[in-house]
Design a protein around this motif. Sequence first.
Motif, PDB file in Angstrom:
ATOM      1  N   ASN A  95       3.588 -14.538   7.557  1.00  0.00           N
ATOM      2  CA  ASN A  95       3.582 -13.126   7.168  1.00  0.00           C
ATOM      3  C   ASN A  95       2.732 -12.912   5.921  1.00  0.00           C
ATOM      4  OD1 ASN A  95       5.196 -12.162   9.232  1.00  0.00           O
ATOM      5  ND2 ASN A  95       7.084 -12.482   8.075  1.00  0.00           N
ATOM      6  N   PRO A  96       1.972 -11.804   5.880  1.00  0.00           N
ATOM      7  CA  PRO A  96       1.125 -11.539   4.711  1.00  0.00           C
ATOM      8  C   PRO A  96       1.875 -10.927   3.524  1.00  0.00           C
ATOM      9  CG  PRO A  96       0.782  -9.866   6.369  1.00  0.00           C
ATOM     10  CD  PRO A  96       1.720 -10.876   6.965  1.00  0.00           C
ATOM     11  N   MET A  97       3.038 -10.301   3.758  1.00  0.00           N
ATOM     12  CA  MET A  97       3.770  -9.625   2.683  1.00  0.00           C
ATOM     13  C   MET A  97       5.061 -10.358   2.385  1.00  0.00           C
ATOM     14  SD  MET A  97       3.842  -7.101   0.615  1.00  0.00           S
ATOM     15  CE  MET A  97       4.980  -7.631  -0.647  1.00  0.00           C
ATOM     16  N   HIS A  98       5.232 -10.743   1.109  1.00  0.00           N
ATOM     17  CA  HIS A  98       6.430 -11.477   0.689  1.00  0.00           C
ATOM     18  C   HIS A  98       7.107 -10.738  -0.459  1.00  0.00           C
ATOM     19  CE1 HIS A  98       5.733 -15.241   2.965  1.00  0.00           C
ATOM     20  NE2 HIS A  98       4.505 -14.749   2.971  1.00  0.00           N
ATOM     21  N   PHE A  99       8.431 -10.726  -0.427  1.00  0.00           N
ATOM     22  CA  PHE A  99       9.254 -10.174  -1.500  1.00  0.00           C
ATOM     23  C   PHE A  99      10.000 -11.331  -2.144  1.00  0.00           C
ATOM     24  CE2 PHE A  99       8.922  -6.841   1.672  1.00  0.00           C
ATOM     25  CZ  PHE A  99       8.670  -5.703   0.935  1.00  0.00           C
TER      26      PHE A  99
END
Length: 175
Positions: A95-99
Amino acid sequence: MPLVKTVLSYLAWPERQRFLQRHGVSVRDVDVASGKGFGMNWKMTAKTILMQLHHKIHTFEHLSKHLVLVVQDCLIDYMQREFSFEHIQDARLGNPMHFHSYELLAEASGYRIQLTKRWSTDANGIAQCLGLQTSPRVELEVMLRQIEEKLQQSSLLFVGQPLPVSTHDDVTDDS
């Protein structure tokens, strides 16, 4: 510069002046008189962050890069309550978006932060957080349906049928 001073005057300036006064620094009484407190606008902060992520994540996704949002646990908790986060899953490398959520811990030696949780998603996932449609085609179909519902039948053109006669008395031909 005036905008910064104005924002400080309404938000943090009185609290700053009260702090200085409590620690023996001489300040004007008028500067500490305001009873108005200050704080974080949680909704605007969360929405602004998500909108920025929405605008940027497509580029990161295209470049096969990762974007990581590092926030304190209380902000991510707010975002999860107020926005649509049910589809966000545990972190995956693809995944390109991490929290990354961090907790602030008070200890005898001082404060420290500790990683509490990691999640990830893609561009469509960020759009879903904001309640946006993930497919532009779906958005176009919804928009066209809404426009069609507002059109009067008399204004529609039907191929192979005669055009309706105008009933507007105030229409004149200026040719």
